[in-house]
Design a protein around this motif. Structure first.
Motif, PDB file in Angstrom:
ATOM      1  N   ASP A  34       0.728  -1.041  -0.100  1.00 53.15           N
ATOM      2  CA  ASP A  34       0.070   0.155   0.058  1.00 53.15           C
ATOM      3  C   ASP A  34       1.065   1.329   0.013  1.00 53.15           C
ATOM      4  OD1 ASP A  34      -2.362   1.604   0.002  1.00 53.15           O
ATOM      5  OD2 ASP A  34      -3.193   0.332   1.667  1.00 53.15           O
ATOM      6  N   MET A  36       1.161   4.671   1.923  1.00 53.62           N
ATOM      7  CA  MET A  36       0.637   5.197   3.093  1.00 53.62           C
ATOM      8  C   MET A  36       1.185   6.497   3.096  1.00 53.62           C
ATOM      9  SD  MET A  36      -1.807   2.862   3.841  1.00 53.62           S
ATOM     10  CE  MET A  36      -2.452   3.477   5.355  1.00 53.62           C
ATOM     11  N   SER A  41      -4.330   5.826   2.830  1.00 53.48           N
ATOM     12  CA  SER A  41      -3.653   5.173   1.590  1.00 53.48           C
ATOM     13  C   SER A  41      -4.061   6.159   0.406  1.00 53.48           C
ATOM     14  CB  SER A  41      -4.814   3.738   1.366  1.00 53.48           C
ATOM     15  OG  SER A  41      -4.227   3.142   0.237  1.00 53.48           O
ATOM     16  N   ASN A  44      -5.980   3.493  -2.654  1.00 54.95           N
ATOM     17  CA  ASN A  44      -7.264   2.870  -2.378  1.00 54.95           C
ATOM     18  C   ASN A  44      -7.087   1.586  -1.720  1.00 54.95           C
ATOM     19  OD1 ASN A  44     -10.089   3.184  -2.121  1.00 54.95           O
ATOM     20  ND2 ASN A  44     -10.416   2.413  -4.313  1.00 54.95           N
ATOM     21  N   ASN A  45      -6.114   1.384  -0.921  1.00 55.85           N
ATOM     22  CA  ASN A  45      -5.873   0.162  -0.222  1.00 55.85           C
ATOM     23  C   ASN A  45      -5.124  -0.978  -1.226  1.00 55.85           C
ATOM     24  OD1 ASN A  45      -6.977   1.051   2.049  1.00 55.85           O
ATOM     25  ND2 ASN A  45      -8.949   0.312   1.496  1.00 55.85           N
ATOM     26  N   ASP A  46      -4.747  -0.555  -2.345  1.00 62.94           N
ATOM     27  CA  ASP A  46      -4.013  -1.386  -3.155  1.00 62.94           C
ATOM     28  C   ASP A  46      -2.312  -1.181  -3.205  1.00 62.94           C
ATOM     29  OD1 ASP A  46      -6.323  -2.360  -4.195  1.00 62.94           O
ATOM     30  OD2 ASP A  46      -6.675  -1.140  -5.865  1.00 62.94           O
ATOM     31  N   ASP A 218     -12.228   4.059   5.509  1.00 62.70           N
ATOM     32  CA  ASP A 218     -11.904   2.749   5.173  1.00 62.70           C
ATOM     33  C   ASP A 218     -10.453   2.704   4.509  1.00 62.70           C
ATOM     34  OD1 ASP A 218     -12.277   3.598   2.696  1.00 62.70           O
ATOM     35  OD2 ASP A 218     -13.972   1.956   2.329  1.00 62.70           O
ATOM     36  N   THR A 219     -10.107   3.790   4.056  1.00 61.29           N
ATOM     37  CA  THR A 219      -8.646   4.012   3.736  1.00 61.29           C
ATOM     38  C   THR A 219      -7.416   4.515   4.501  1.00 61.29           C
ATOM     39  OG1 THR A 219      -8.956   6.357   2.648  1.00 61.29           O
ATOM     40  CG2 THR A 219      -9.192   4.384   1.137  1.00 61.29           C
ATOM     41  N   ARG A 223      -3.932  -1.272   9.754  1.00 59.43           N
ATOM     42  CA  ARG A 223      -3.540  -2.304   8.848  1.00 59.43           C
ATOM     43  C   ARG A 223      -1.884  -2.536   9.013  1.00 59.43           C
ATOM     44  NH1 ARG A 223      -5.075   0.634   3.632  1.00 59.43           N
ATOM     45  NH2 ARG A 223      -6.805   1.451   5.110  1.00 59.43           N
ATOM     46  N   VAL A 225       1.462  -3.024   6.867  1.00 64.81           N
ATOM     47  CA  VAL A 225       2.019  -2.768   5.169  1.00 64.81           C
ATOM     48  C   VAL A 225       3.480  -3.181   5.246  1.00 64.81           C
ATOM     49  CG1 VAL A 225       2.573  -0.930   3.692  1.00 64.81           C
ATOM     50  CG2 VAL A 225       0.476  -0.723   5.459  1.00 64.81           C
TER      51      VAL A 225
END
Length: 234
Positions: A34, A36, A41, A44-46, A218-219, A223, A225
């Motif tokens: 991701d 960050m 993000s 978009n979380n990819d 949600d981004t 999480r 990474v």
């Protein structure tokens, strides 16, 4: 740091790595799960693929360019940054890194409307318990909104063992003009927390980070990474 680089110079010293600043020219390529930026993000979380070209002079002056894919919907799908700065060793323990960066965006119908400049200064102090940092960023036209914006970060890096370090950081992002830019409804600021394990293996720099923010989007939720990079000096 502009958004992305030079944040882990202190950690590289603890890991025994050779700082990029020792080389005249260098290229760094990075793959990450991701992209960050202060806990939010940009893809978009990819995943993200990133690359930079850097020049560093013996007197501490450096300049470079950095790029990454982004996902801003129809607004932009590529980011290209330029920066120039100066690294100064103020004493055996204290260093200062300051400069200016310009972030540009591409691939959308009006991507250039997001472009903005930013000034930064970063202080690092090395002592028996590791390296402590106090870092500042100021943008006068954040993402082209006309709003002033600041980021303040405190961080500390400790060596766990040879070639292994942990970096703890906390930062606060603050809009100085809520009429022009807010992070959320009636929310002109948010906080971001991160713990990163740093190591290197066969010439690759590896970071595994756990992070979270106070934003309710949600981004920007909690999480893990992973980022793997390789620097080529010439």
């Amino acid at each position: 740091m502009m958004k992305k680089h030079y944040a882990y110079g202190a950690a590289l010293v603890l890991l025994g790595a050779t700082p990029v600043a020792n080389a005249d020219w260098s290229v760094t390529v990075t793959g990450a799960t991701d992209y960050m930026f202060n806990g939010v993000s940009q893809t978009n979380n990819d995943p993200a693929f990133q690359a930079s070209l850097d020049y560093a002079a013996e007197n501490g002056v450096y300049a470079g360019m950095w790029t990454s894919n982004v996902d801003y919907g129809d607004d932009a799908d590529q980011e290209l940054d330029g920066y120039i700065g100066h690294f100064v060793q103020l004493s055996d323990s204290l260093s200062l890194d300051y400069g200016i960066a310009y972030y540009s965006y591409h691939g959308g119908n009006d991507s250039s409307a997001l472009n903005y400049g930013e000034a930064y200064s970063k202080f690092a102090y090395s002592w028996a318990q590791g390296t402590s940092e106090m870092n500042f960023w100021y943008a006068w036209d954040y993402f082209g909104t006309g709003a002033g914006h600041t980021i303040v970060e405190v961080a500390h890096t400790i060596s766990l063992a040879e070639n292994h370090a942990l970096r703890f950081s906390a930062d606060s992002s603050n809009s100085l003009d809520g009429d022009k830019y807010m992070w959320d409804v009636d929310d002109t600021s948010y906080q971001h927390y991160k713990v990163a394990w740093l190591t290197s293996w066969m010439g690759f720099d590896i970071e595994v980070a756990a992070e979270n923010t106070t934003l309710d989007i949600d981004t920007a939720d909690e999480r893990i990474v992973l980022a793997v990079s390789r620097t080529f000096a010439f």
